[in-house]
Write a protein that holds these residues in place. Structure first.
Motif, PDB file in Angstrom:
ATOM      1  N   VAL A   1       1.445 -10.385  14.184  1.00  0.00           N
ATOM      2  CA  VAL A   1       1.063  -9.076  13.505  1.00  0.00           C
ATOM      3  C   VAL A   1       1.774  -9.193  12.334  1.00  0.00           C
ATOM      4  O   VAL A   1       3.319  -9.453  12.236  1.00  0.00           O
ATOM      5  CB  VAL A   1       1.076  -7.985  14.303  1.00  0.00           C
ATOM      6  N   GLY A   2       1.298  -8.914  11.078  1.00  0.00           N
ATOM      7  CA  GLY A   2       1.999  -8.612   9.846  1.00  0.00           C
ATOM      8  C   GLY A   2       2.596  -9.685   9.264  1.00  0.00           C
ATOM      9  O   GLY A   2       2.222 -10.782   9.427  1.00  0.00           O
TER      10      GLY A   2
ATOM     11  N   ILE B   1       7.014  -2.263   5.327  1.00  0.00           N
ATOM     12  CA  ILE B   1       6.907  -3.283   4.117  1.00  0.00           C
ATOM     13  C   ILE B   1       7.708  -3.148   3.228  1.00  0.00           C
ATOM     14  O   ILE B   1       7.454  -1.779   2.507  1.00  0.00           O
ATOM     15  CB  ILE B   1       5.312  -3.330   3.810  1.00  0.00           C
ATOM     16  N   PHE B   2       8.391  -3.721   2.808  1.00  0.00           N
ATOM     17  CA  PHE B   2       9.279  -3.379   1.620  1.00  0.00           C
ATOM     18  C   PHE B   2       8.915  -3.723   0.259  1.00  0.00           C
ATOM     19  O   PHE B   2       8.471  -4.901   0.187  1.00  0.00           O
ATOM     20  CB  PHE B   2      10.906  -4.145   1.738  1.00  0.00           C
TER      21      PHE B   2
ATOM     22  N   PHE C   1       3.816   1.186   5.018  1.00  0.00           N
ATOM     23  CA  PHE C   1       3.707   0.982   6.383  1.00  0.00           C
ATOM     24  C   PHE C   1       2.368   0.736   6.810  1.00  0.00           C
ATOM     25  O   PHE C   1       1.487   1.005   6.343  1.00  0.00           O
ATOM     26  CB  PHE C   1       4.108   2.355   7.232  1.00  0.00           C
ATOM     27  N   ARG C   2       2.198  -0.301   7.809  1.00  0.00           N
ATOM     28  CA  ARG C   2       0.993  -0.635   8.510  1.00  0.00           C
ATOM     29  C   ARG C   2       1.242  -0.426   9.911  1.00  0.00           C
ATOM     30  O   ARG C   2       2.294  -0.450  10.629  1.00  0.00           O
ATOM     31  CB  ARG C   2       0.464  -2.026   8.173  1.00  0.00           C
ATOM     32  N   ILE C   3       0.100   0.095  10.664  1.00  0.00           N
ATOM     33  CA  ILE C   3       0.292   0.536  12.219  1.00  0.00           C
ATOM     34  C   ILE C   3      -0.838  -0.363  12.893  1.00  0.00           C
ATOM     35  O   ILE C   3      -1.722  -0.349  12.390  1.00  0.00           O
ATOM     36  CB  ILE C   3      -0.030   1.895  12.267  1.00  0.00           C
TER      37      ILE C   3
ATOM     38  N   LEU D   1       0.631   8.779   5.479  1.00  0.00           N
ATOM     39  CA  LEU D   1      -0.409   7.566   5.747  1.00  0.00           C
ATOM     40  C   LEU D   1      -1.452   7.946   5.129  1.00  0.00           C
ATOM     41  O   LEU D   1      -2.366   6.703   4.667  1.00  0.00           O
ATOM     42  CB  LEU D   1      -0.392   7.372   7.372  1.00  0.00           C
ATOM     43  N   GLU D   2      -2.024   9.279   5.071  1.00  0.00           N
ATOM     44  CA  GLU D   2      -3.324   9.350   4.694  1.00  0.00           C
ATOM     45  C   GLU D   2      -3.524   9.078   3.251  1.00  0.00           C
ATOM     46  O   GLU D   2      -4.343   8.427   2.710  1.00  0.00           O
ATOM     47  CB  GLU D   2      -3.637  10.839   4.724  1.00  0.00           C
ATOM     48  N   LYS D   3      -2.108   9.681   2.379  1.00  0.00           N
ATOM     49  CA  LYS D   3      -2.215   9.057   0.936  1.00  0.00           C
ATOM     50  C   LYS D   3      -1.693   7.815   0.687  1.00  0.00           C
ATOM     51  O   LYS D   3      -1.690   7.362  -0.515  1.00  0.00           O
ATOM     52  CB  LYS D   3      -1.268  10.348   0.391  1.00  0.00           C
TER      53      LYS D   3
END
Length: 393
Positions: free
Chosen positions: A235-236, A257-258, A268-270, A333-335
Motif C-alpha cells: 500500500v502506498g 504524504i509529505f 493523506f490517503r486512506i 478529506l473532502e476538500k
C-alpha cells in the motif's frame, strides 16, 4: 422515584459487563457502595520486566522496562448546557493522560496551566475516546571493541487472551536503526523476534490478531499461536509515513504524504482492509469519523461525540520540530486541504487553551469532595480502578 442503590447484584453485574472502557467501570463503581461492591475494578496484571537474554542476529539484547497506558479523553458540556453562540470557546476539549501527566493529544507536550483539581461529573461529561500503550525500551549492543546501551520509547500492543487479563500477548517494536517486531506470551521468558521484518511503522490489535505495517507498504499478521501471515498487496509509497487505526469496525491504513513546496505540508490517503480478499481498498471518505494522530497512537471518534452532527472526515495531526515546537494541523478529506490549527480557532481550541467553562470554579470544577459524583482531574485513567503501568523492580 426508584432507589438505584437497591438494584439487585445480579442485574448490576450484567450492566457492568457491558461497559467497554475502564473509565466507564470507574464511573459505574463511583455511584454508591452497593454498585462498587457488585463489580471489581478492571485490573490487568503485567509482569515487572520483559527482557530477552538471547541475542538477535545483529548481536543485540532488548528489554522492555516499562509500559504506560496513554488515554485520550473528551471533556464536554452536556447538550442542554452548550453555548453554541460562542464559537471561540468550544463545548468540547481534548486531553491525553499518560503516567498521571496531562498532555496535548497531538504533540505530547505537557500542559502547564492550572488545571482543575476535581471535575464534577454532574455538570460535565468525560468520555474515553481510546487508549494505547507506550513502552520504554533498552537495547544492549555488543560491538567488537565496546558495548553500547541506549533507551528509547516506542509503541506496544497487548492482546488479552482471557477475560480476567491474566493471559495475554505483547508485541513490541524493538529499534536498532530499524524497527524489529517481537512477541512475548504471558508465562514465557523469551521474546520471539521476527528477524526478517524490518522497518515496521505501526502495530495494532484487531480481531484477536496483531497487524503491522511495513515502510514498504506490506502488512504482517500474527495470531495468538504466533502464526505469521502476510498481505502481499503493498500500500502506498515507501517514502511516506503509515499509521494503523480501527474506525467504525474497519481496520484502516492512514498514509501521510509529505508534500514539498506546499503550504499544507502533508496530504493523506486512506485504505480499508478487505479481510476476505486479503487486500487494501482506497477510500475517499471517513464519513462522520474524525482521526486524531498522536505521536504513538491514532484514535478514531465520531463527530457526534463532539456535537458536530455528521461533520467528520477530518484528520488532526502535527509535524516538524521537537515535542514543544510541533505545529498542529487539520486536514479536510473532502476538500483535500490542510490548514494550521492556529488559523482555525474552533478546532484549535479543542486542544488549547482550557475552555472558560472548564476553568470555572462555580459551574464545573470543585476543589472539595462536594462534587458528587466527581473524579480527580490528574488521575483520569489511572485511578485505583485502572492498571496504568508496570515498571522494573
Amino acid at each position: 422515584m426508584a432507589d438505584w442503590s437497591e438494584l439487585p447484584p445480579e442485574l448490576l453485574t450484567l450492566i457492568a459487563k457491558r461497559l467497554e472502557t475502564q473509565f466507564d467501570v470507574l464511573r459505574f463503581r463511583s455511584i454508591c457502595r452497593s454498585w462498587r461492591s457488585s463489580f471489581p475494578p478492571k485490573l490487568y496484571p503485567l509482569p515487572k520486566r520483559l527482557h530477552s537474554s538471547k541475542k538477535t542476529k545483529a548481536g543485540c539484547r532488548f528489554s522492555l522496562n516499562q509500559i504506560t497506558i496513554a488515554t485520550l479523553f473528551l471533556v464536554r458540556l452536556p447538550p442542554a448546557t452548550e453555548n453554541r453562540s460562542n464559537q471561540t470557546d468550544p463545548s468540547c476539549w481534548l486531553i491525553k493522560i499518560s503516567d498521571g501527566k496531562p498532555l496535548n493529544p497531538l504533540t505530547d507536550s505537557g500542559l502547564n496551566a492550572n488545571l482543575p483539581k476535581v471535575l464534577d461529573l454532574i455538570n460535565c461529561q468525560v468520555i474515553e475516546l481510546g487508549h494505547g500503550y507506550v513502552g520504554r525500551y533498552s537495547v544492549d549492543i555488543n560491538y567488537r571493541f565496546r558495548g553500547l546501551y541506549r533507551n528509547y520509547i516506542e509503541k506496544v500492543e497487548i492482546l488479552r487472551l482471557s477475560p480476567d487479563g491474566d493471559d495475554f500477548m505483547v508485541v513490541g517494536l524493538f529499534s536498532h536503526g530499524v524497527e524489529y517486531l517481537a512477541l512475548l506470551k504471558s508465562g514465557e521468558n523469551e521474546w520471539t523476534v521476527l528477524e526478517n521484518m524490518h522497518g515496521i511503522q505501526d502495530i495494532i490489535t484487531s480481531n484477536n490478531k496483531f497487524y503491522a505495517i511495513e515502510q514498504s507498504g506490506g502488512t504482517i499478521i500474527v495470531d495468538q499461536f504466533f502464526s505469521v501471515g502476510f498481505i502481499q498487496h503493498a500500500v502506498g509509497s515507501p517514502t511516506d509515513r503509515k499509521f494503523l487505526v480501527e474506525s467504525s469496525g474497519n481496520l484502516l491504513i492512514v498514509e501521510m504524504i509529505f508534500l514539498e513546496n506546499s503550504e499544507s505540508n502533508a496530504g493523506f490517503r486512506i485504505f480499508k482492509l478487505d479481510e476476505e480478499n486479503q487486500k487494501w481498498d482506497e477510500i475517499k471518505s471517513l464519513g462522520d469519523q474524525i482521526l486524531i494522530l498522536g505521536l504513538h497512537q491514532v484514535v478514531s471518534a465520531s463527530a457526534y461525540e463532539f456535537h458536530w452532527g455528521d461533520q467528520g472526515n477530518l484528520i488532526f495531526y502535527s509535524i516538524d520540530g521537537n515535542v514543544e515546537d510541533r505545529v498542529m494541523y487539520v486536514f479536510d478529506l473532502e476538500k483535500g486541504i490542510s490548514i494550521p490549527l492556529e488559523n482555525c480557532p474552533v478546532y484549535c481550541n479543542l486542544f488549547w487553551p482550557l475552555p472558560v467553562w472548564l476553568n470555572s470554579s462555580k459551574s464545573v470544577v470543585s476543589s472539595s469532595m462536594e462534587a458528587t459524583p466527581g473524579t480527580e482531574f490528574a488521575n483520569l485513567g489511572i485511578c485505583e480502578d485502572v492498571g496504568s503501568s508496570f515498571s522494573s523492580s
